[in-house]
Design a protein around this motif. Structure first.
Motif, PDB file in Angstrom:
ATOM      1  N   LEU A 279       7.422  -7.866  11.053  1.00 30.01           N
ATOM      2  CA  LEU A 279       8.686  -7.672  11.764  1.00 30.01           C
ATOM      3  C   LEU A 279       8.723  -6.338  12.515  1.00 30.01           C
ATOM      4  N   ALA A 280       7.891  -5.392  12.071  1.00 26.78           N
ATOM      5  CA  ALA A 280       7.812  -4.098  12.761  1.00 26.78           C
ATOM      6  C   ALA A 280       6.687  -4.077  13.794  1.00 26.78           C
ATOM      7  N   ASP A 281       6.074  -5.250  14.034  1.00 29.74           N
ATOM      8  CA  ASP A 281       4.961  -5.372  14.993  1.00 29.74           C
ATOM      9  C   ASP A 281       3.799  -4.448  14.634  1.00 29.74           C
ATOM     10  N   GLN A 282       3.560  -4.308  13.345  1.00 19.67           N
ATOM     11  CA  GLN A 282       2.439  -3.508  12.863  1.00 19.67           C
ATOM     12  C   GLN A 282       1.294  -4.422  12.425  1.00 19.67           C
ATOM     13  N   PRO A 283       0.063  -3.915  12.363  1.00 21.79           N
ATOM     14  CA  PRO A 283      -1.053  -4.733  11.867  1.00 21.79           C
ATOM     15  C   PRO A 283      -0.842  -5.117  10.408  1.00 21.79           C
TER      16      PRO A 283
ATOM     17  N   THR B 271       3.051  -9.588  -0.253  1.00 21.28           N
ATOM     18  CA  THR B 271       3.674 -10.533   0.677  1.00 21.28           C
ATOM     19  C   THR B 271       4.894  -9.912   1.349  1.00 21.28           C
ATOM     20  N   ILE B 272       5.718  -9.266   0.563  1.00 23.94           N
ATOM     21  CA  ILE B 272       6.915  -8.610   1.098  1.00 23.94           C
ATOM     22  C   ILE B 272       6.533  -7.517   2.090  1.00 23.94           C
ATOM     23  N   ASP B 273       5.562  -6.716   1.722  1.00 26.18           N
ATOM     24  CA  ASP B 273       5.140  -5.622   2.600  1.00 26.18           C
ATOM     25  C   ASP B 273       4.538  -6.158   3.898  1.00 26.18           C
ATOM     26  N   GLU B 274       3.809  -7.270   3.824  1.00 24.05           N
ATOM     27  CA  GLU B 274       3.241  -7.869   5.024  1.00 24.05           C
ATOM     28  C   GLU B 274       4.337  -8.395   5.949  1.00 24.05           C
TER      29      GLU B 274
END
Length: 331
Positions: A313-317, A305-308
């Motif tokens: 926030l970094a606009d990554q998939p 969850t934290i990594d997602e």
């Protein structure tokens, strides 16, 4: 103003998912607003938590994100579901607002795949029966039925998160891998390390069949009498997915003939009736739906969850990205 993270699950669920180190990581990202009510998640409980949120964390026991709730968070960018299926959480209003959605099926699937691998090895080694005969005073009775995870064919039904990870684990062994999944291409199967096959071909060729398909109308009782009859004598059937995928009456008939061996972590319904034949047949092992995360493994979802959130926030998939068009083929 910084990022606001709304954590909606009731406190007992939060405790299962997140440890102290997880909360520290979340608080380093932004302002964390946590639900403190243990009771039902009615709108009057959820709205104060979700109000003004940029990210919402949901999990088991959370209610659907209706328009009423979403209106309290007009800047909401993402929903991170710290559990499996998002079908009970995500509404059309979520998609219409362009909110991204992530499912925790990936980390849950790791535990499922590992359980399926354990069942595969224990069943091939005939450990279940040897344990019982040893307790009964025998020594070595049944050793002639022991097989190794070597030079055999393993069929994997469903190449979602759990099925794909099971295939990756099996690549450590010298076995042939077949996979059946209608949405998987032959190239994608090859990239996983398996060969795409029809369900009928897979059942006829496999020494072990492990089920990882979603429970959908199209998959209801897909392991019916005709398909079970295709399986090899002494084949092993493992189900860590959903009980409804198997026609249990047909499976009981095959087991009574002594033709197959079954490891079932799931049944339909759960639990099976106290006098259900699956409980007493010597060639059937039942476990009480433990394949997914049930204890310390749930903390894996907390880190996920934290990594997602960081990816959002970094606009990554997302690792667990769910698109609206995928819902019809997802569990």
């Amino acid at each position: 103003m910084g990022v606001q993270i709304a954590v909606l699950p009731k406190p007992s669920t939060q405790k299962r998912i997140f440890g102290p180190a997880h909360w520290e990581q979340l608080e380093a990202i932004g302002t964390v607003v946590r639900n403190t009510v243990e009771g039902p998640l009615q709108p009057e409980v959820v709205i104060p938590v979700i109000r003004g949120a940029d990210v919402v964390v949901t999990s088991w026991g959370c209610a659907a994100l209706t328009a009423e709730l979403l209106e309290a968070a007009p800047n909401l960018r993402g929903v991170i579901h710290a559990a499996g299926t998002v079908k009970g959480i995500v509404t059309p209003d979520v998609w219409e607002r362009g909110i991204r959605v992530s499912s925790g099926n990936g980390p849950l699937g790791i535990g499922v795949a590992e359980t399926a691998l354990g069942m595969t090895i224990a069943s091939l080694k005939n450990m279940w029966r040897l344990t019982q005969t040893t307790r009964d005073g025998e020594w070595g009775a049944g050793r002639n039925a022991v097989r190794e995870l070597y030079g055999i064919t393993v069929g994997v039904v469903g190449a979602g998160k759990a099925g794909s990870h099971y295939i990756r684990l099996l690549r450590q062994f010298q076995v042939d891998l077949l996979v059946f999944d209608p949405v998987l291409t032959a190239e994608e199967a090859a990239a996983l390390g398996a060969r795409k096959a029809s369900l009928e071909e897979l059942l006829a060729a496999s020494d072990v069949v492990s089920i990882h398909a979603p429970s959908l109308p199209a998959t209801h009782k897909m392991f019916n009498r005709e398909r079970l009859a295709l399986m090899k004598d002494d084949a092993i059937l493992i189900n860590t997915a959903r009980g409804a995928l198997i026609d249990e009456a047909a499976l009981v008939d095959e087991l009574k003939r002594g033709r197959l061996f079954a490891c079932l972590d799931v049944t339909d319904p759960e639990p099976p009736a106290p006098d259900h034949p699956l409980r007493s047949l010597p060639n059937c092992v039942l476990t009480p739906h433990i394949a997914g995360a049930v204890s310390n493994g749930i903390k894996r979802i907390g880190q996920f969850t934290i990594d997602e959130i960081k990816r959002l926030l970094a606009d990554q998939p997302f690792e667990g990205e769910v698109k609206r068009e995928q819902l019809s083929v997802l569990a």
